[in-house]
Motif scaffolding. Structure first.
Motif, PDB file in Angstrom:
ATOM      1  N   ALA A 104      42.329  40.709  39.272  1.00  0.00           N
ATOM      2  CA  ALA A 104      43.030  41.781  38.576  1.00  0.00           C
ATOM      3  C   ALA A 104      44.523  42.071  39.087  1.00  0.00           C
ATOM      4  O   ALA A 104      44.975  43.352  38.341  1.00  0.00           O
ATOM      5  CB  ALA A 104      41.939  43.093  38.696  1.00  0.00           C
ATOM      6  N   GLY A 105      44.914  41.414  40.074  1.00  0.00           N
ATOM      7  CA  GLY A 105      46.171  41.897  40.647  1.00  0.00           C
ATOM      8  C   GLY A 105      46.230  43.174  41.634  1.00  0.00           C
ATOM      9  O   GLY A 105      47.153  43.554  41.996  1.00  0.00           O
ATOM     10  N   ALA A 106      44.905  43.667  42.041  1.00  0.00           N
ATOM     11  CA  ALA A 106      45.003  44.621  42.987  1.00  0.00           C
ATOM     12  C   ALA A 106      45.232  44.424  44.222  1.00  0.00           C
ATOM     13  O   ALA A 106      45.953  45.164  45.179  1.00  0.00           O
ATOM     14  CB  ALA A 106      43.328  44.988  43.079  1.00  0.00           C
ATOM     15  N   LEU A 107      45.458  42.982  44.630  1.00  0.00           N
ATOM     16  CA  LEU A 107      45.904  42.585  45.926  1.00  0.00           C
ATOM     17  C   LEU A 107      47.335  41.691  45.826  1.00  0.00           C
ATOM     18  O   LEU A 107      47.618  41.006  46.636  1.00  0.00           O
ATOM     19  CB  LEU A 107      44.772  41.721  46.587  1.00  0.00           C
ATOM     20  CG  LEU A 107      43.557  42.103  46.975  1.00  0.00           C
ATOM     21  CD1 LEU A 107      42.578  41.200  47.449  1.00  0.00           C
ATOM     22  CD2 LEU A 107      43.833  43.258  48.085  1.00  0.00           C
ATOM     23  N   ASP A 108      47.980  42.192  44.585  1.00  0.00           N
ATOM     24  CA  ASP A 108      49.242  41.500  44.521  1.00  0.00           C
ATOM     25  C   ASP A 108      50.355  41.782  45.549  1.00  0.00           C
ATOM     26  O   ASP A 108      51.319  40.983  45.821  1.00  0.00           O
ATOM     27  CB  ASP A 108      50.120  41.890  43.266  1.00  0.00           C
ATOM     28  CG  ASP A 108      49.465  40.807  42.111  1.00  0.00           C
ATOM     29  OD1 ASP A 108      48.516  40.010  42.212  1.00  0.00           O
ATOM     30  OD2 ASP A 108      50.012  41.222  40.992  1.00  0.00           O
ATOM     31  N   ASP A 109      50.077  42.963  46.076  1.00  0.00           N
ATOM     32  CA  ASP A 109      51.149  43.311  47.392  1.00  0.00           C
ATOM     33  C   ASP A 109      50.907  42.229  48.515  1.00  0.00           C
ATOM     34  O   ASP A 109      51.889  42.219  49.287  1.00  0.00           O
ATOM     35  CB  ASP A 109      50.905  44.698  47.793  1.00  0.00           C
ATOM     36  CG  ASP A 109      51.288  45.786  46.819  1.00  0.00           C
ATOM     37  OD1 ASP A 109      52.300  45.196  45.871  1.00  0.00           O
ATOM     38  OD2 ASP A 109      51.205  47.046  46.968  1.00  0.00           O
ATOM     39  N   VAL A 110      49.839  41.613  48.585  1.00  0.00           N
ATOM     40  CA  VAL A 110      49.578  40.612  49.852  1.00  0.00           C
ATOM     41  C   VAL A 110      49.391  39.321  49.134  1.00  0.00           C
ATOM     42  O   VAL A 110      50.103  38.622  49.827  1.00  0.00           O
ATOM     43  CB  VAL A 110      48.115  41.024  50.271  1.00  0.00           C
ATOM     44  CG1 VAL A 110      47.811  40.326  51.288  1.00  0.00           C
ATOM     45  CG2 VAL A 110      48.045  42.471  50.917  1.00  0.00           C
ATOM     46  N   VAL A 111      48.803  39.093  48.001  1.00  0.00           N
ATOM     47  CA  VAL A 111      48.618  37.609  47.765  1.00  0.00           C
ATOM     48  C   VAL A 111      48.818  37.622  46.058  1.00  0.00           C
ATOM     49  O   VAL A 111      47.868  37.830  45.389  1.00  0.00           O
ATOM     50  CB  VAL A 111      47.394  36.889  48.009  1.00  0.00           C
ATOM     51  CG1 VAL A 111      47.424  35.534  47.361  1.00  0.00           C
ATOM     52  CG2 VAL A 111      47.179  36.895  49.463  1.00  0.00           C
TER      53      VAL A 111
END
Length: 247
Positions: A104-111
């Motif tokens: 969902a892109g919720a962890l895009d800041d990390v991965v």
């Protein structure tokens, strides 16, 4: 239905009350006056307190052949009369929730994610995810210590220090080794509740784990905390933060 849910359950979880946990695999609960033996999705220790009498959330399999129709998904902590603060105990489901957060892109800041593959083989282990073909991601969901405010009347129990660390050491070490041929390696410590901040808890082999983690971090393994709070309706994305706690 809550709009900000990351994962929405097909039907809301049912509220019940724990009677007792007779063994590692079963939690007996009172569901509307009917005591049912329910599946416990973790065989390990759940906190350092007595579960008897606490509220819980259960999922219904609707199976007529399964030995345990219900699964305990979460347990509630809170003062009498107050809304419980739920913490999830389904460690197997945690990977599904993390996968949902990744895609969902919720962890895009990390991965940032373009491709996710489950159970990627690495050495003698299978790690949880291989992302974008070059980033190994491993997920740990600790339950030995629940890092939430404890109700004043909550009964504590004597527990022995956690000593099952072989798998943790092996996976952390192999994550570090993966950096020889991959760009990144990430360890997510996942909580199915709003944990205000990761705290390292002692174990029998703490020095061994600490040495493995320190060596892995020096080689470039990244440590992150992911909060995925659970409710009767589903799981939402809470927060992600880099772990700077000293092991």
């Amino acid at each position: 239905m809550t709009s900000d849910l990351l994962v929405t359950f097909e039907e809301p979880l049912r509220r019940a009350r724990i009677v007792r946990r007779p063994n590692r695999f079963i939690i007996e609960v009172d569901i509307d006056g009917d005591v049912q033996a329910c599946h416990c999705p973790t065989t390990g220790r759940i906190g350092d307190f007595v579960l008897d009498g606490l509220e819980c959330l259960v999922s219904d399999s609707h199976s007529t052949t399964r030995k345990t129709r219900y699964t305990v998904e979460a347990i509630g902590l809170g003062e009498p009369g107050a809304q419980p603060q739920w913490f999830g105990i389904n460690q197997n489901a945690a990977n599904r929730y993390v996968e949902a957060a990744l895609t969902a892109g919720a962890l895009d800041d990390v991965v940032p994610v373009s491709d996710v593959r489950r159970e990627a083989k690495l050495g003698s282990s299978r790690l949880d995810f291989l992302v974008n073909g070059d980033t190994y991601v491993e997920v740990k969901t600790p339950l030995q210590t629940i890092q939430l405010p404890m109700p004043s009347a909550l009964a504590k129990k004597k527990v022995t220090p956690f000593d099952s660390t072989d798998r943790m050491v092996r996976h952390v070490s192999e994550l570090a080794t993966s950096l020889a041929s991959h760009e990144r390696a990430v360890l997510f410590t996942c909580f199915l509740y709003d944990n205000p901040g990761f705290v390292v808890t002692p174990s029998v082999r703490h020095s061994e784990v600490a040495a493995a983690v320190h060596a892995a971090v020096e080689q470039g393994v990244e440590l992150w905390q992911v909060n995925l709070p659970i409710s009767a309706e589903g799981v939402r994305f809470g927060s992600v933060s880099e772990i700077t706690a000293q092991f």
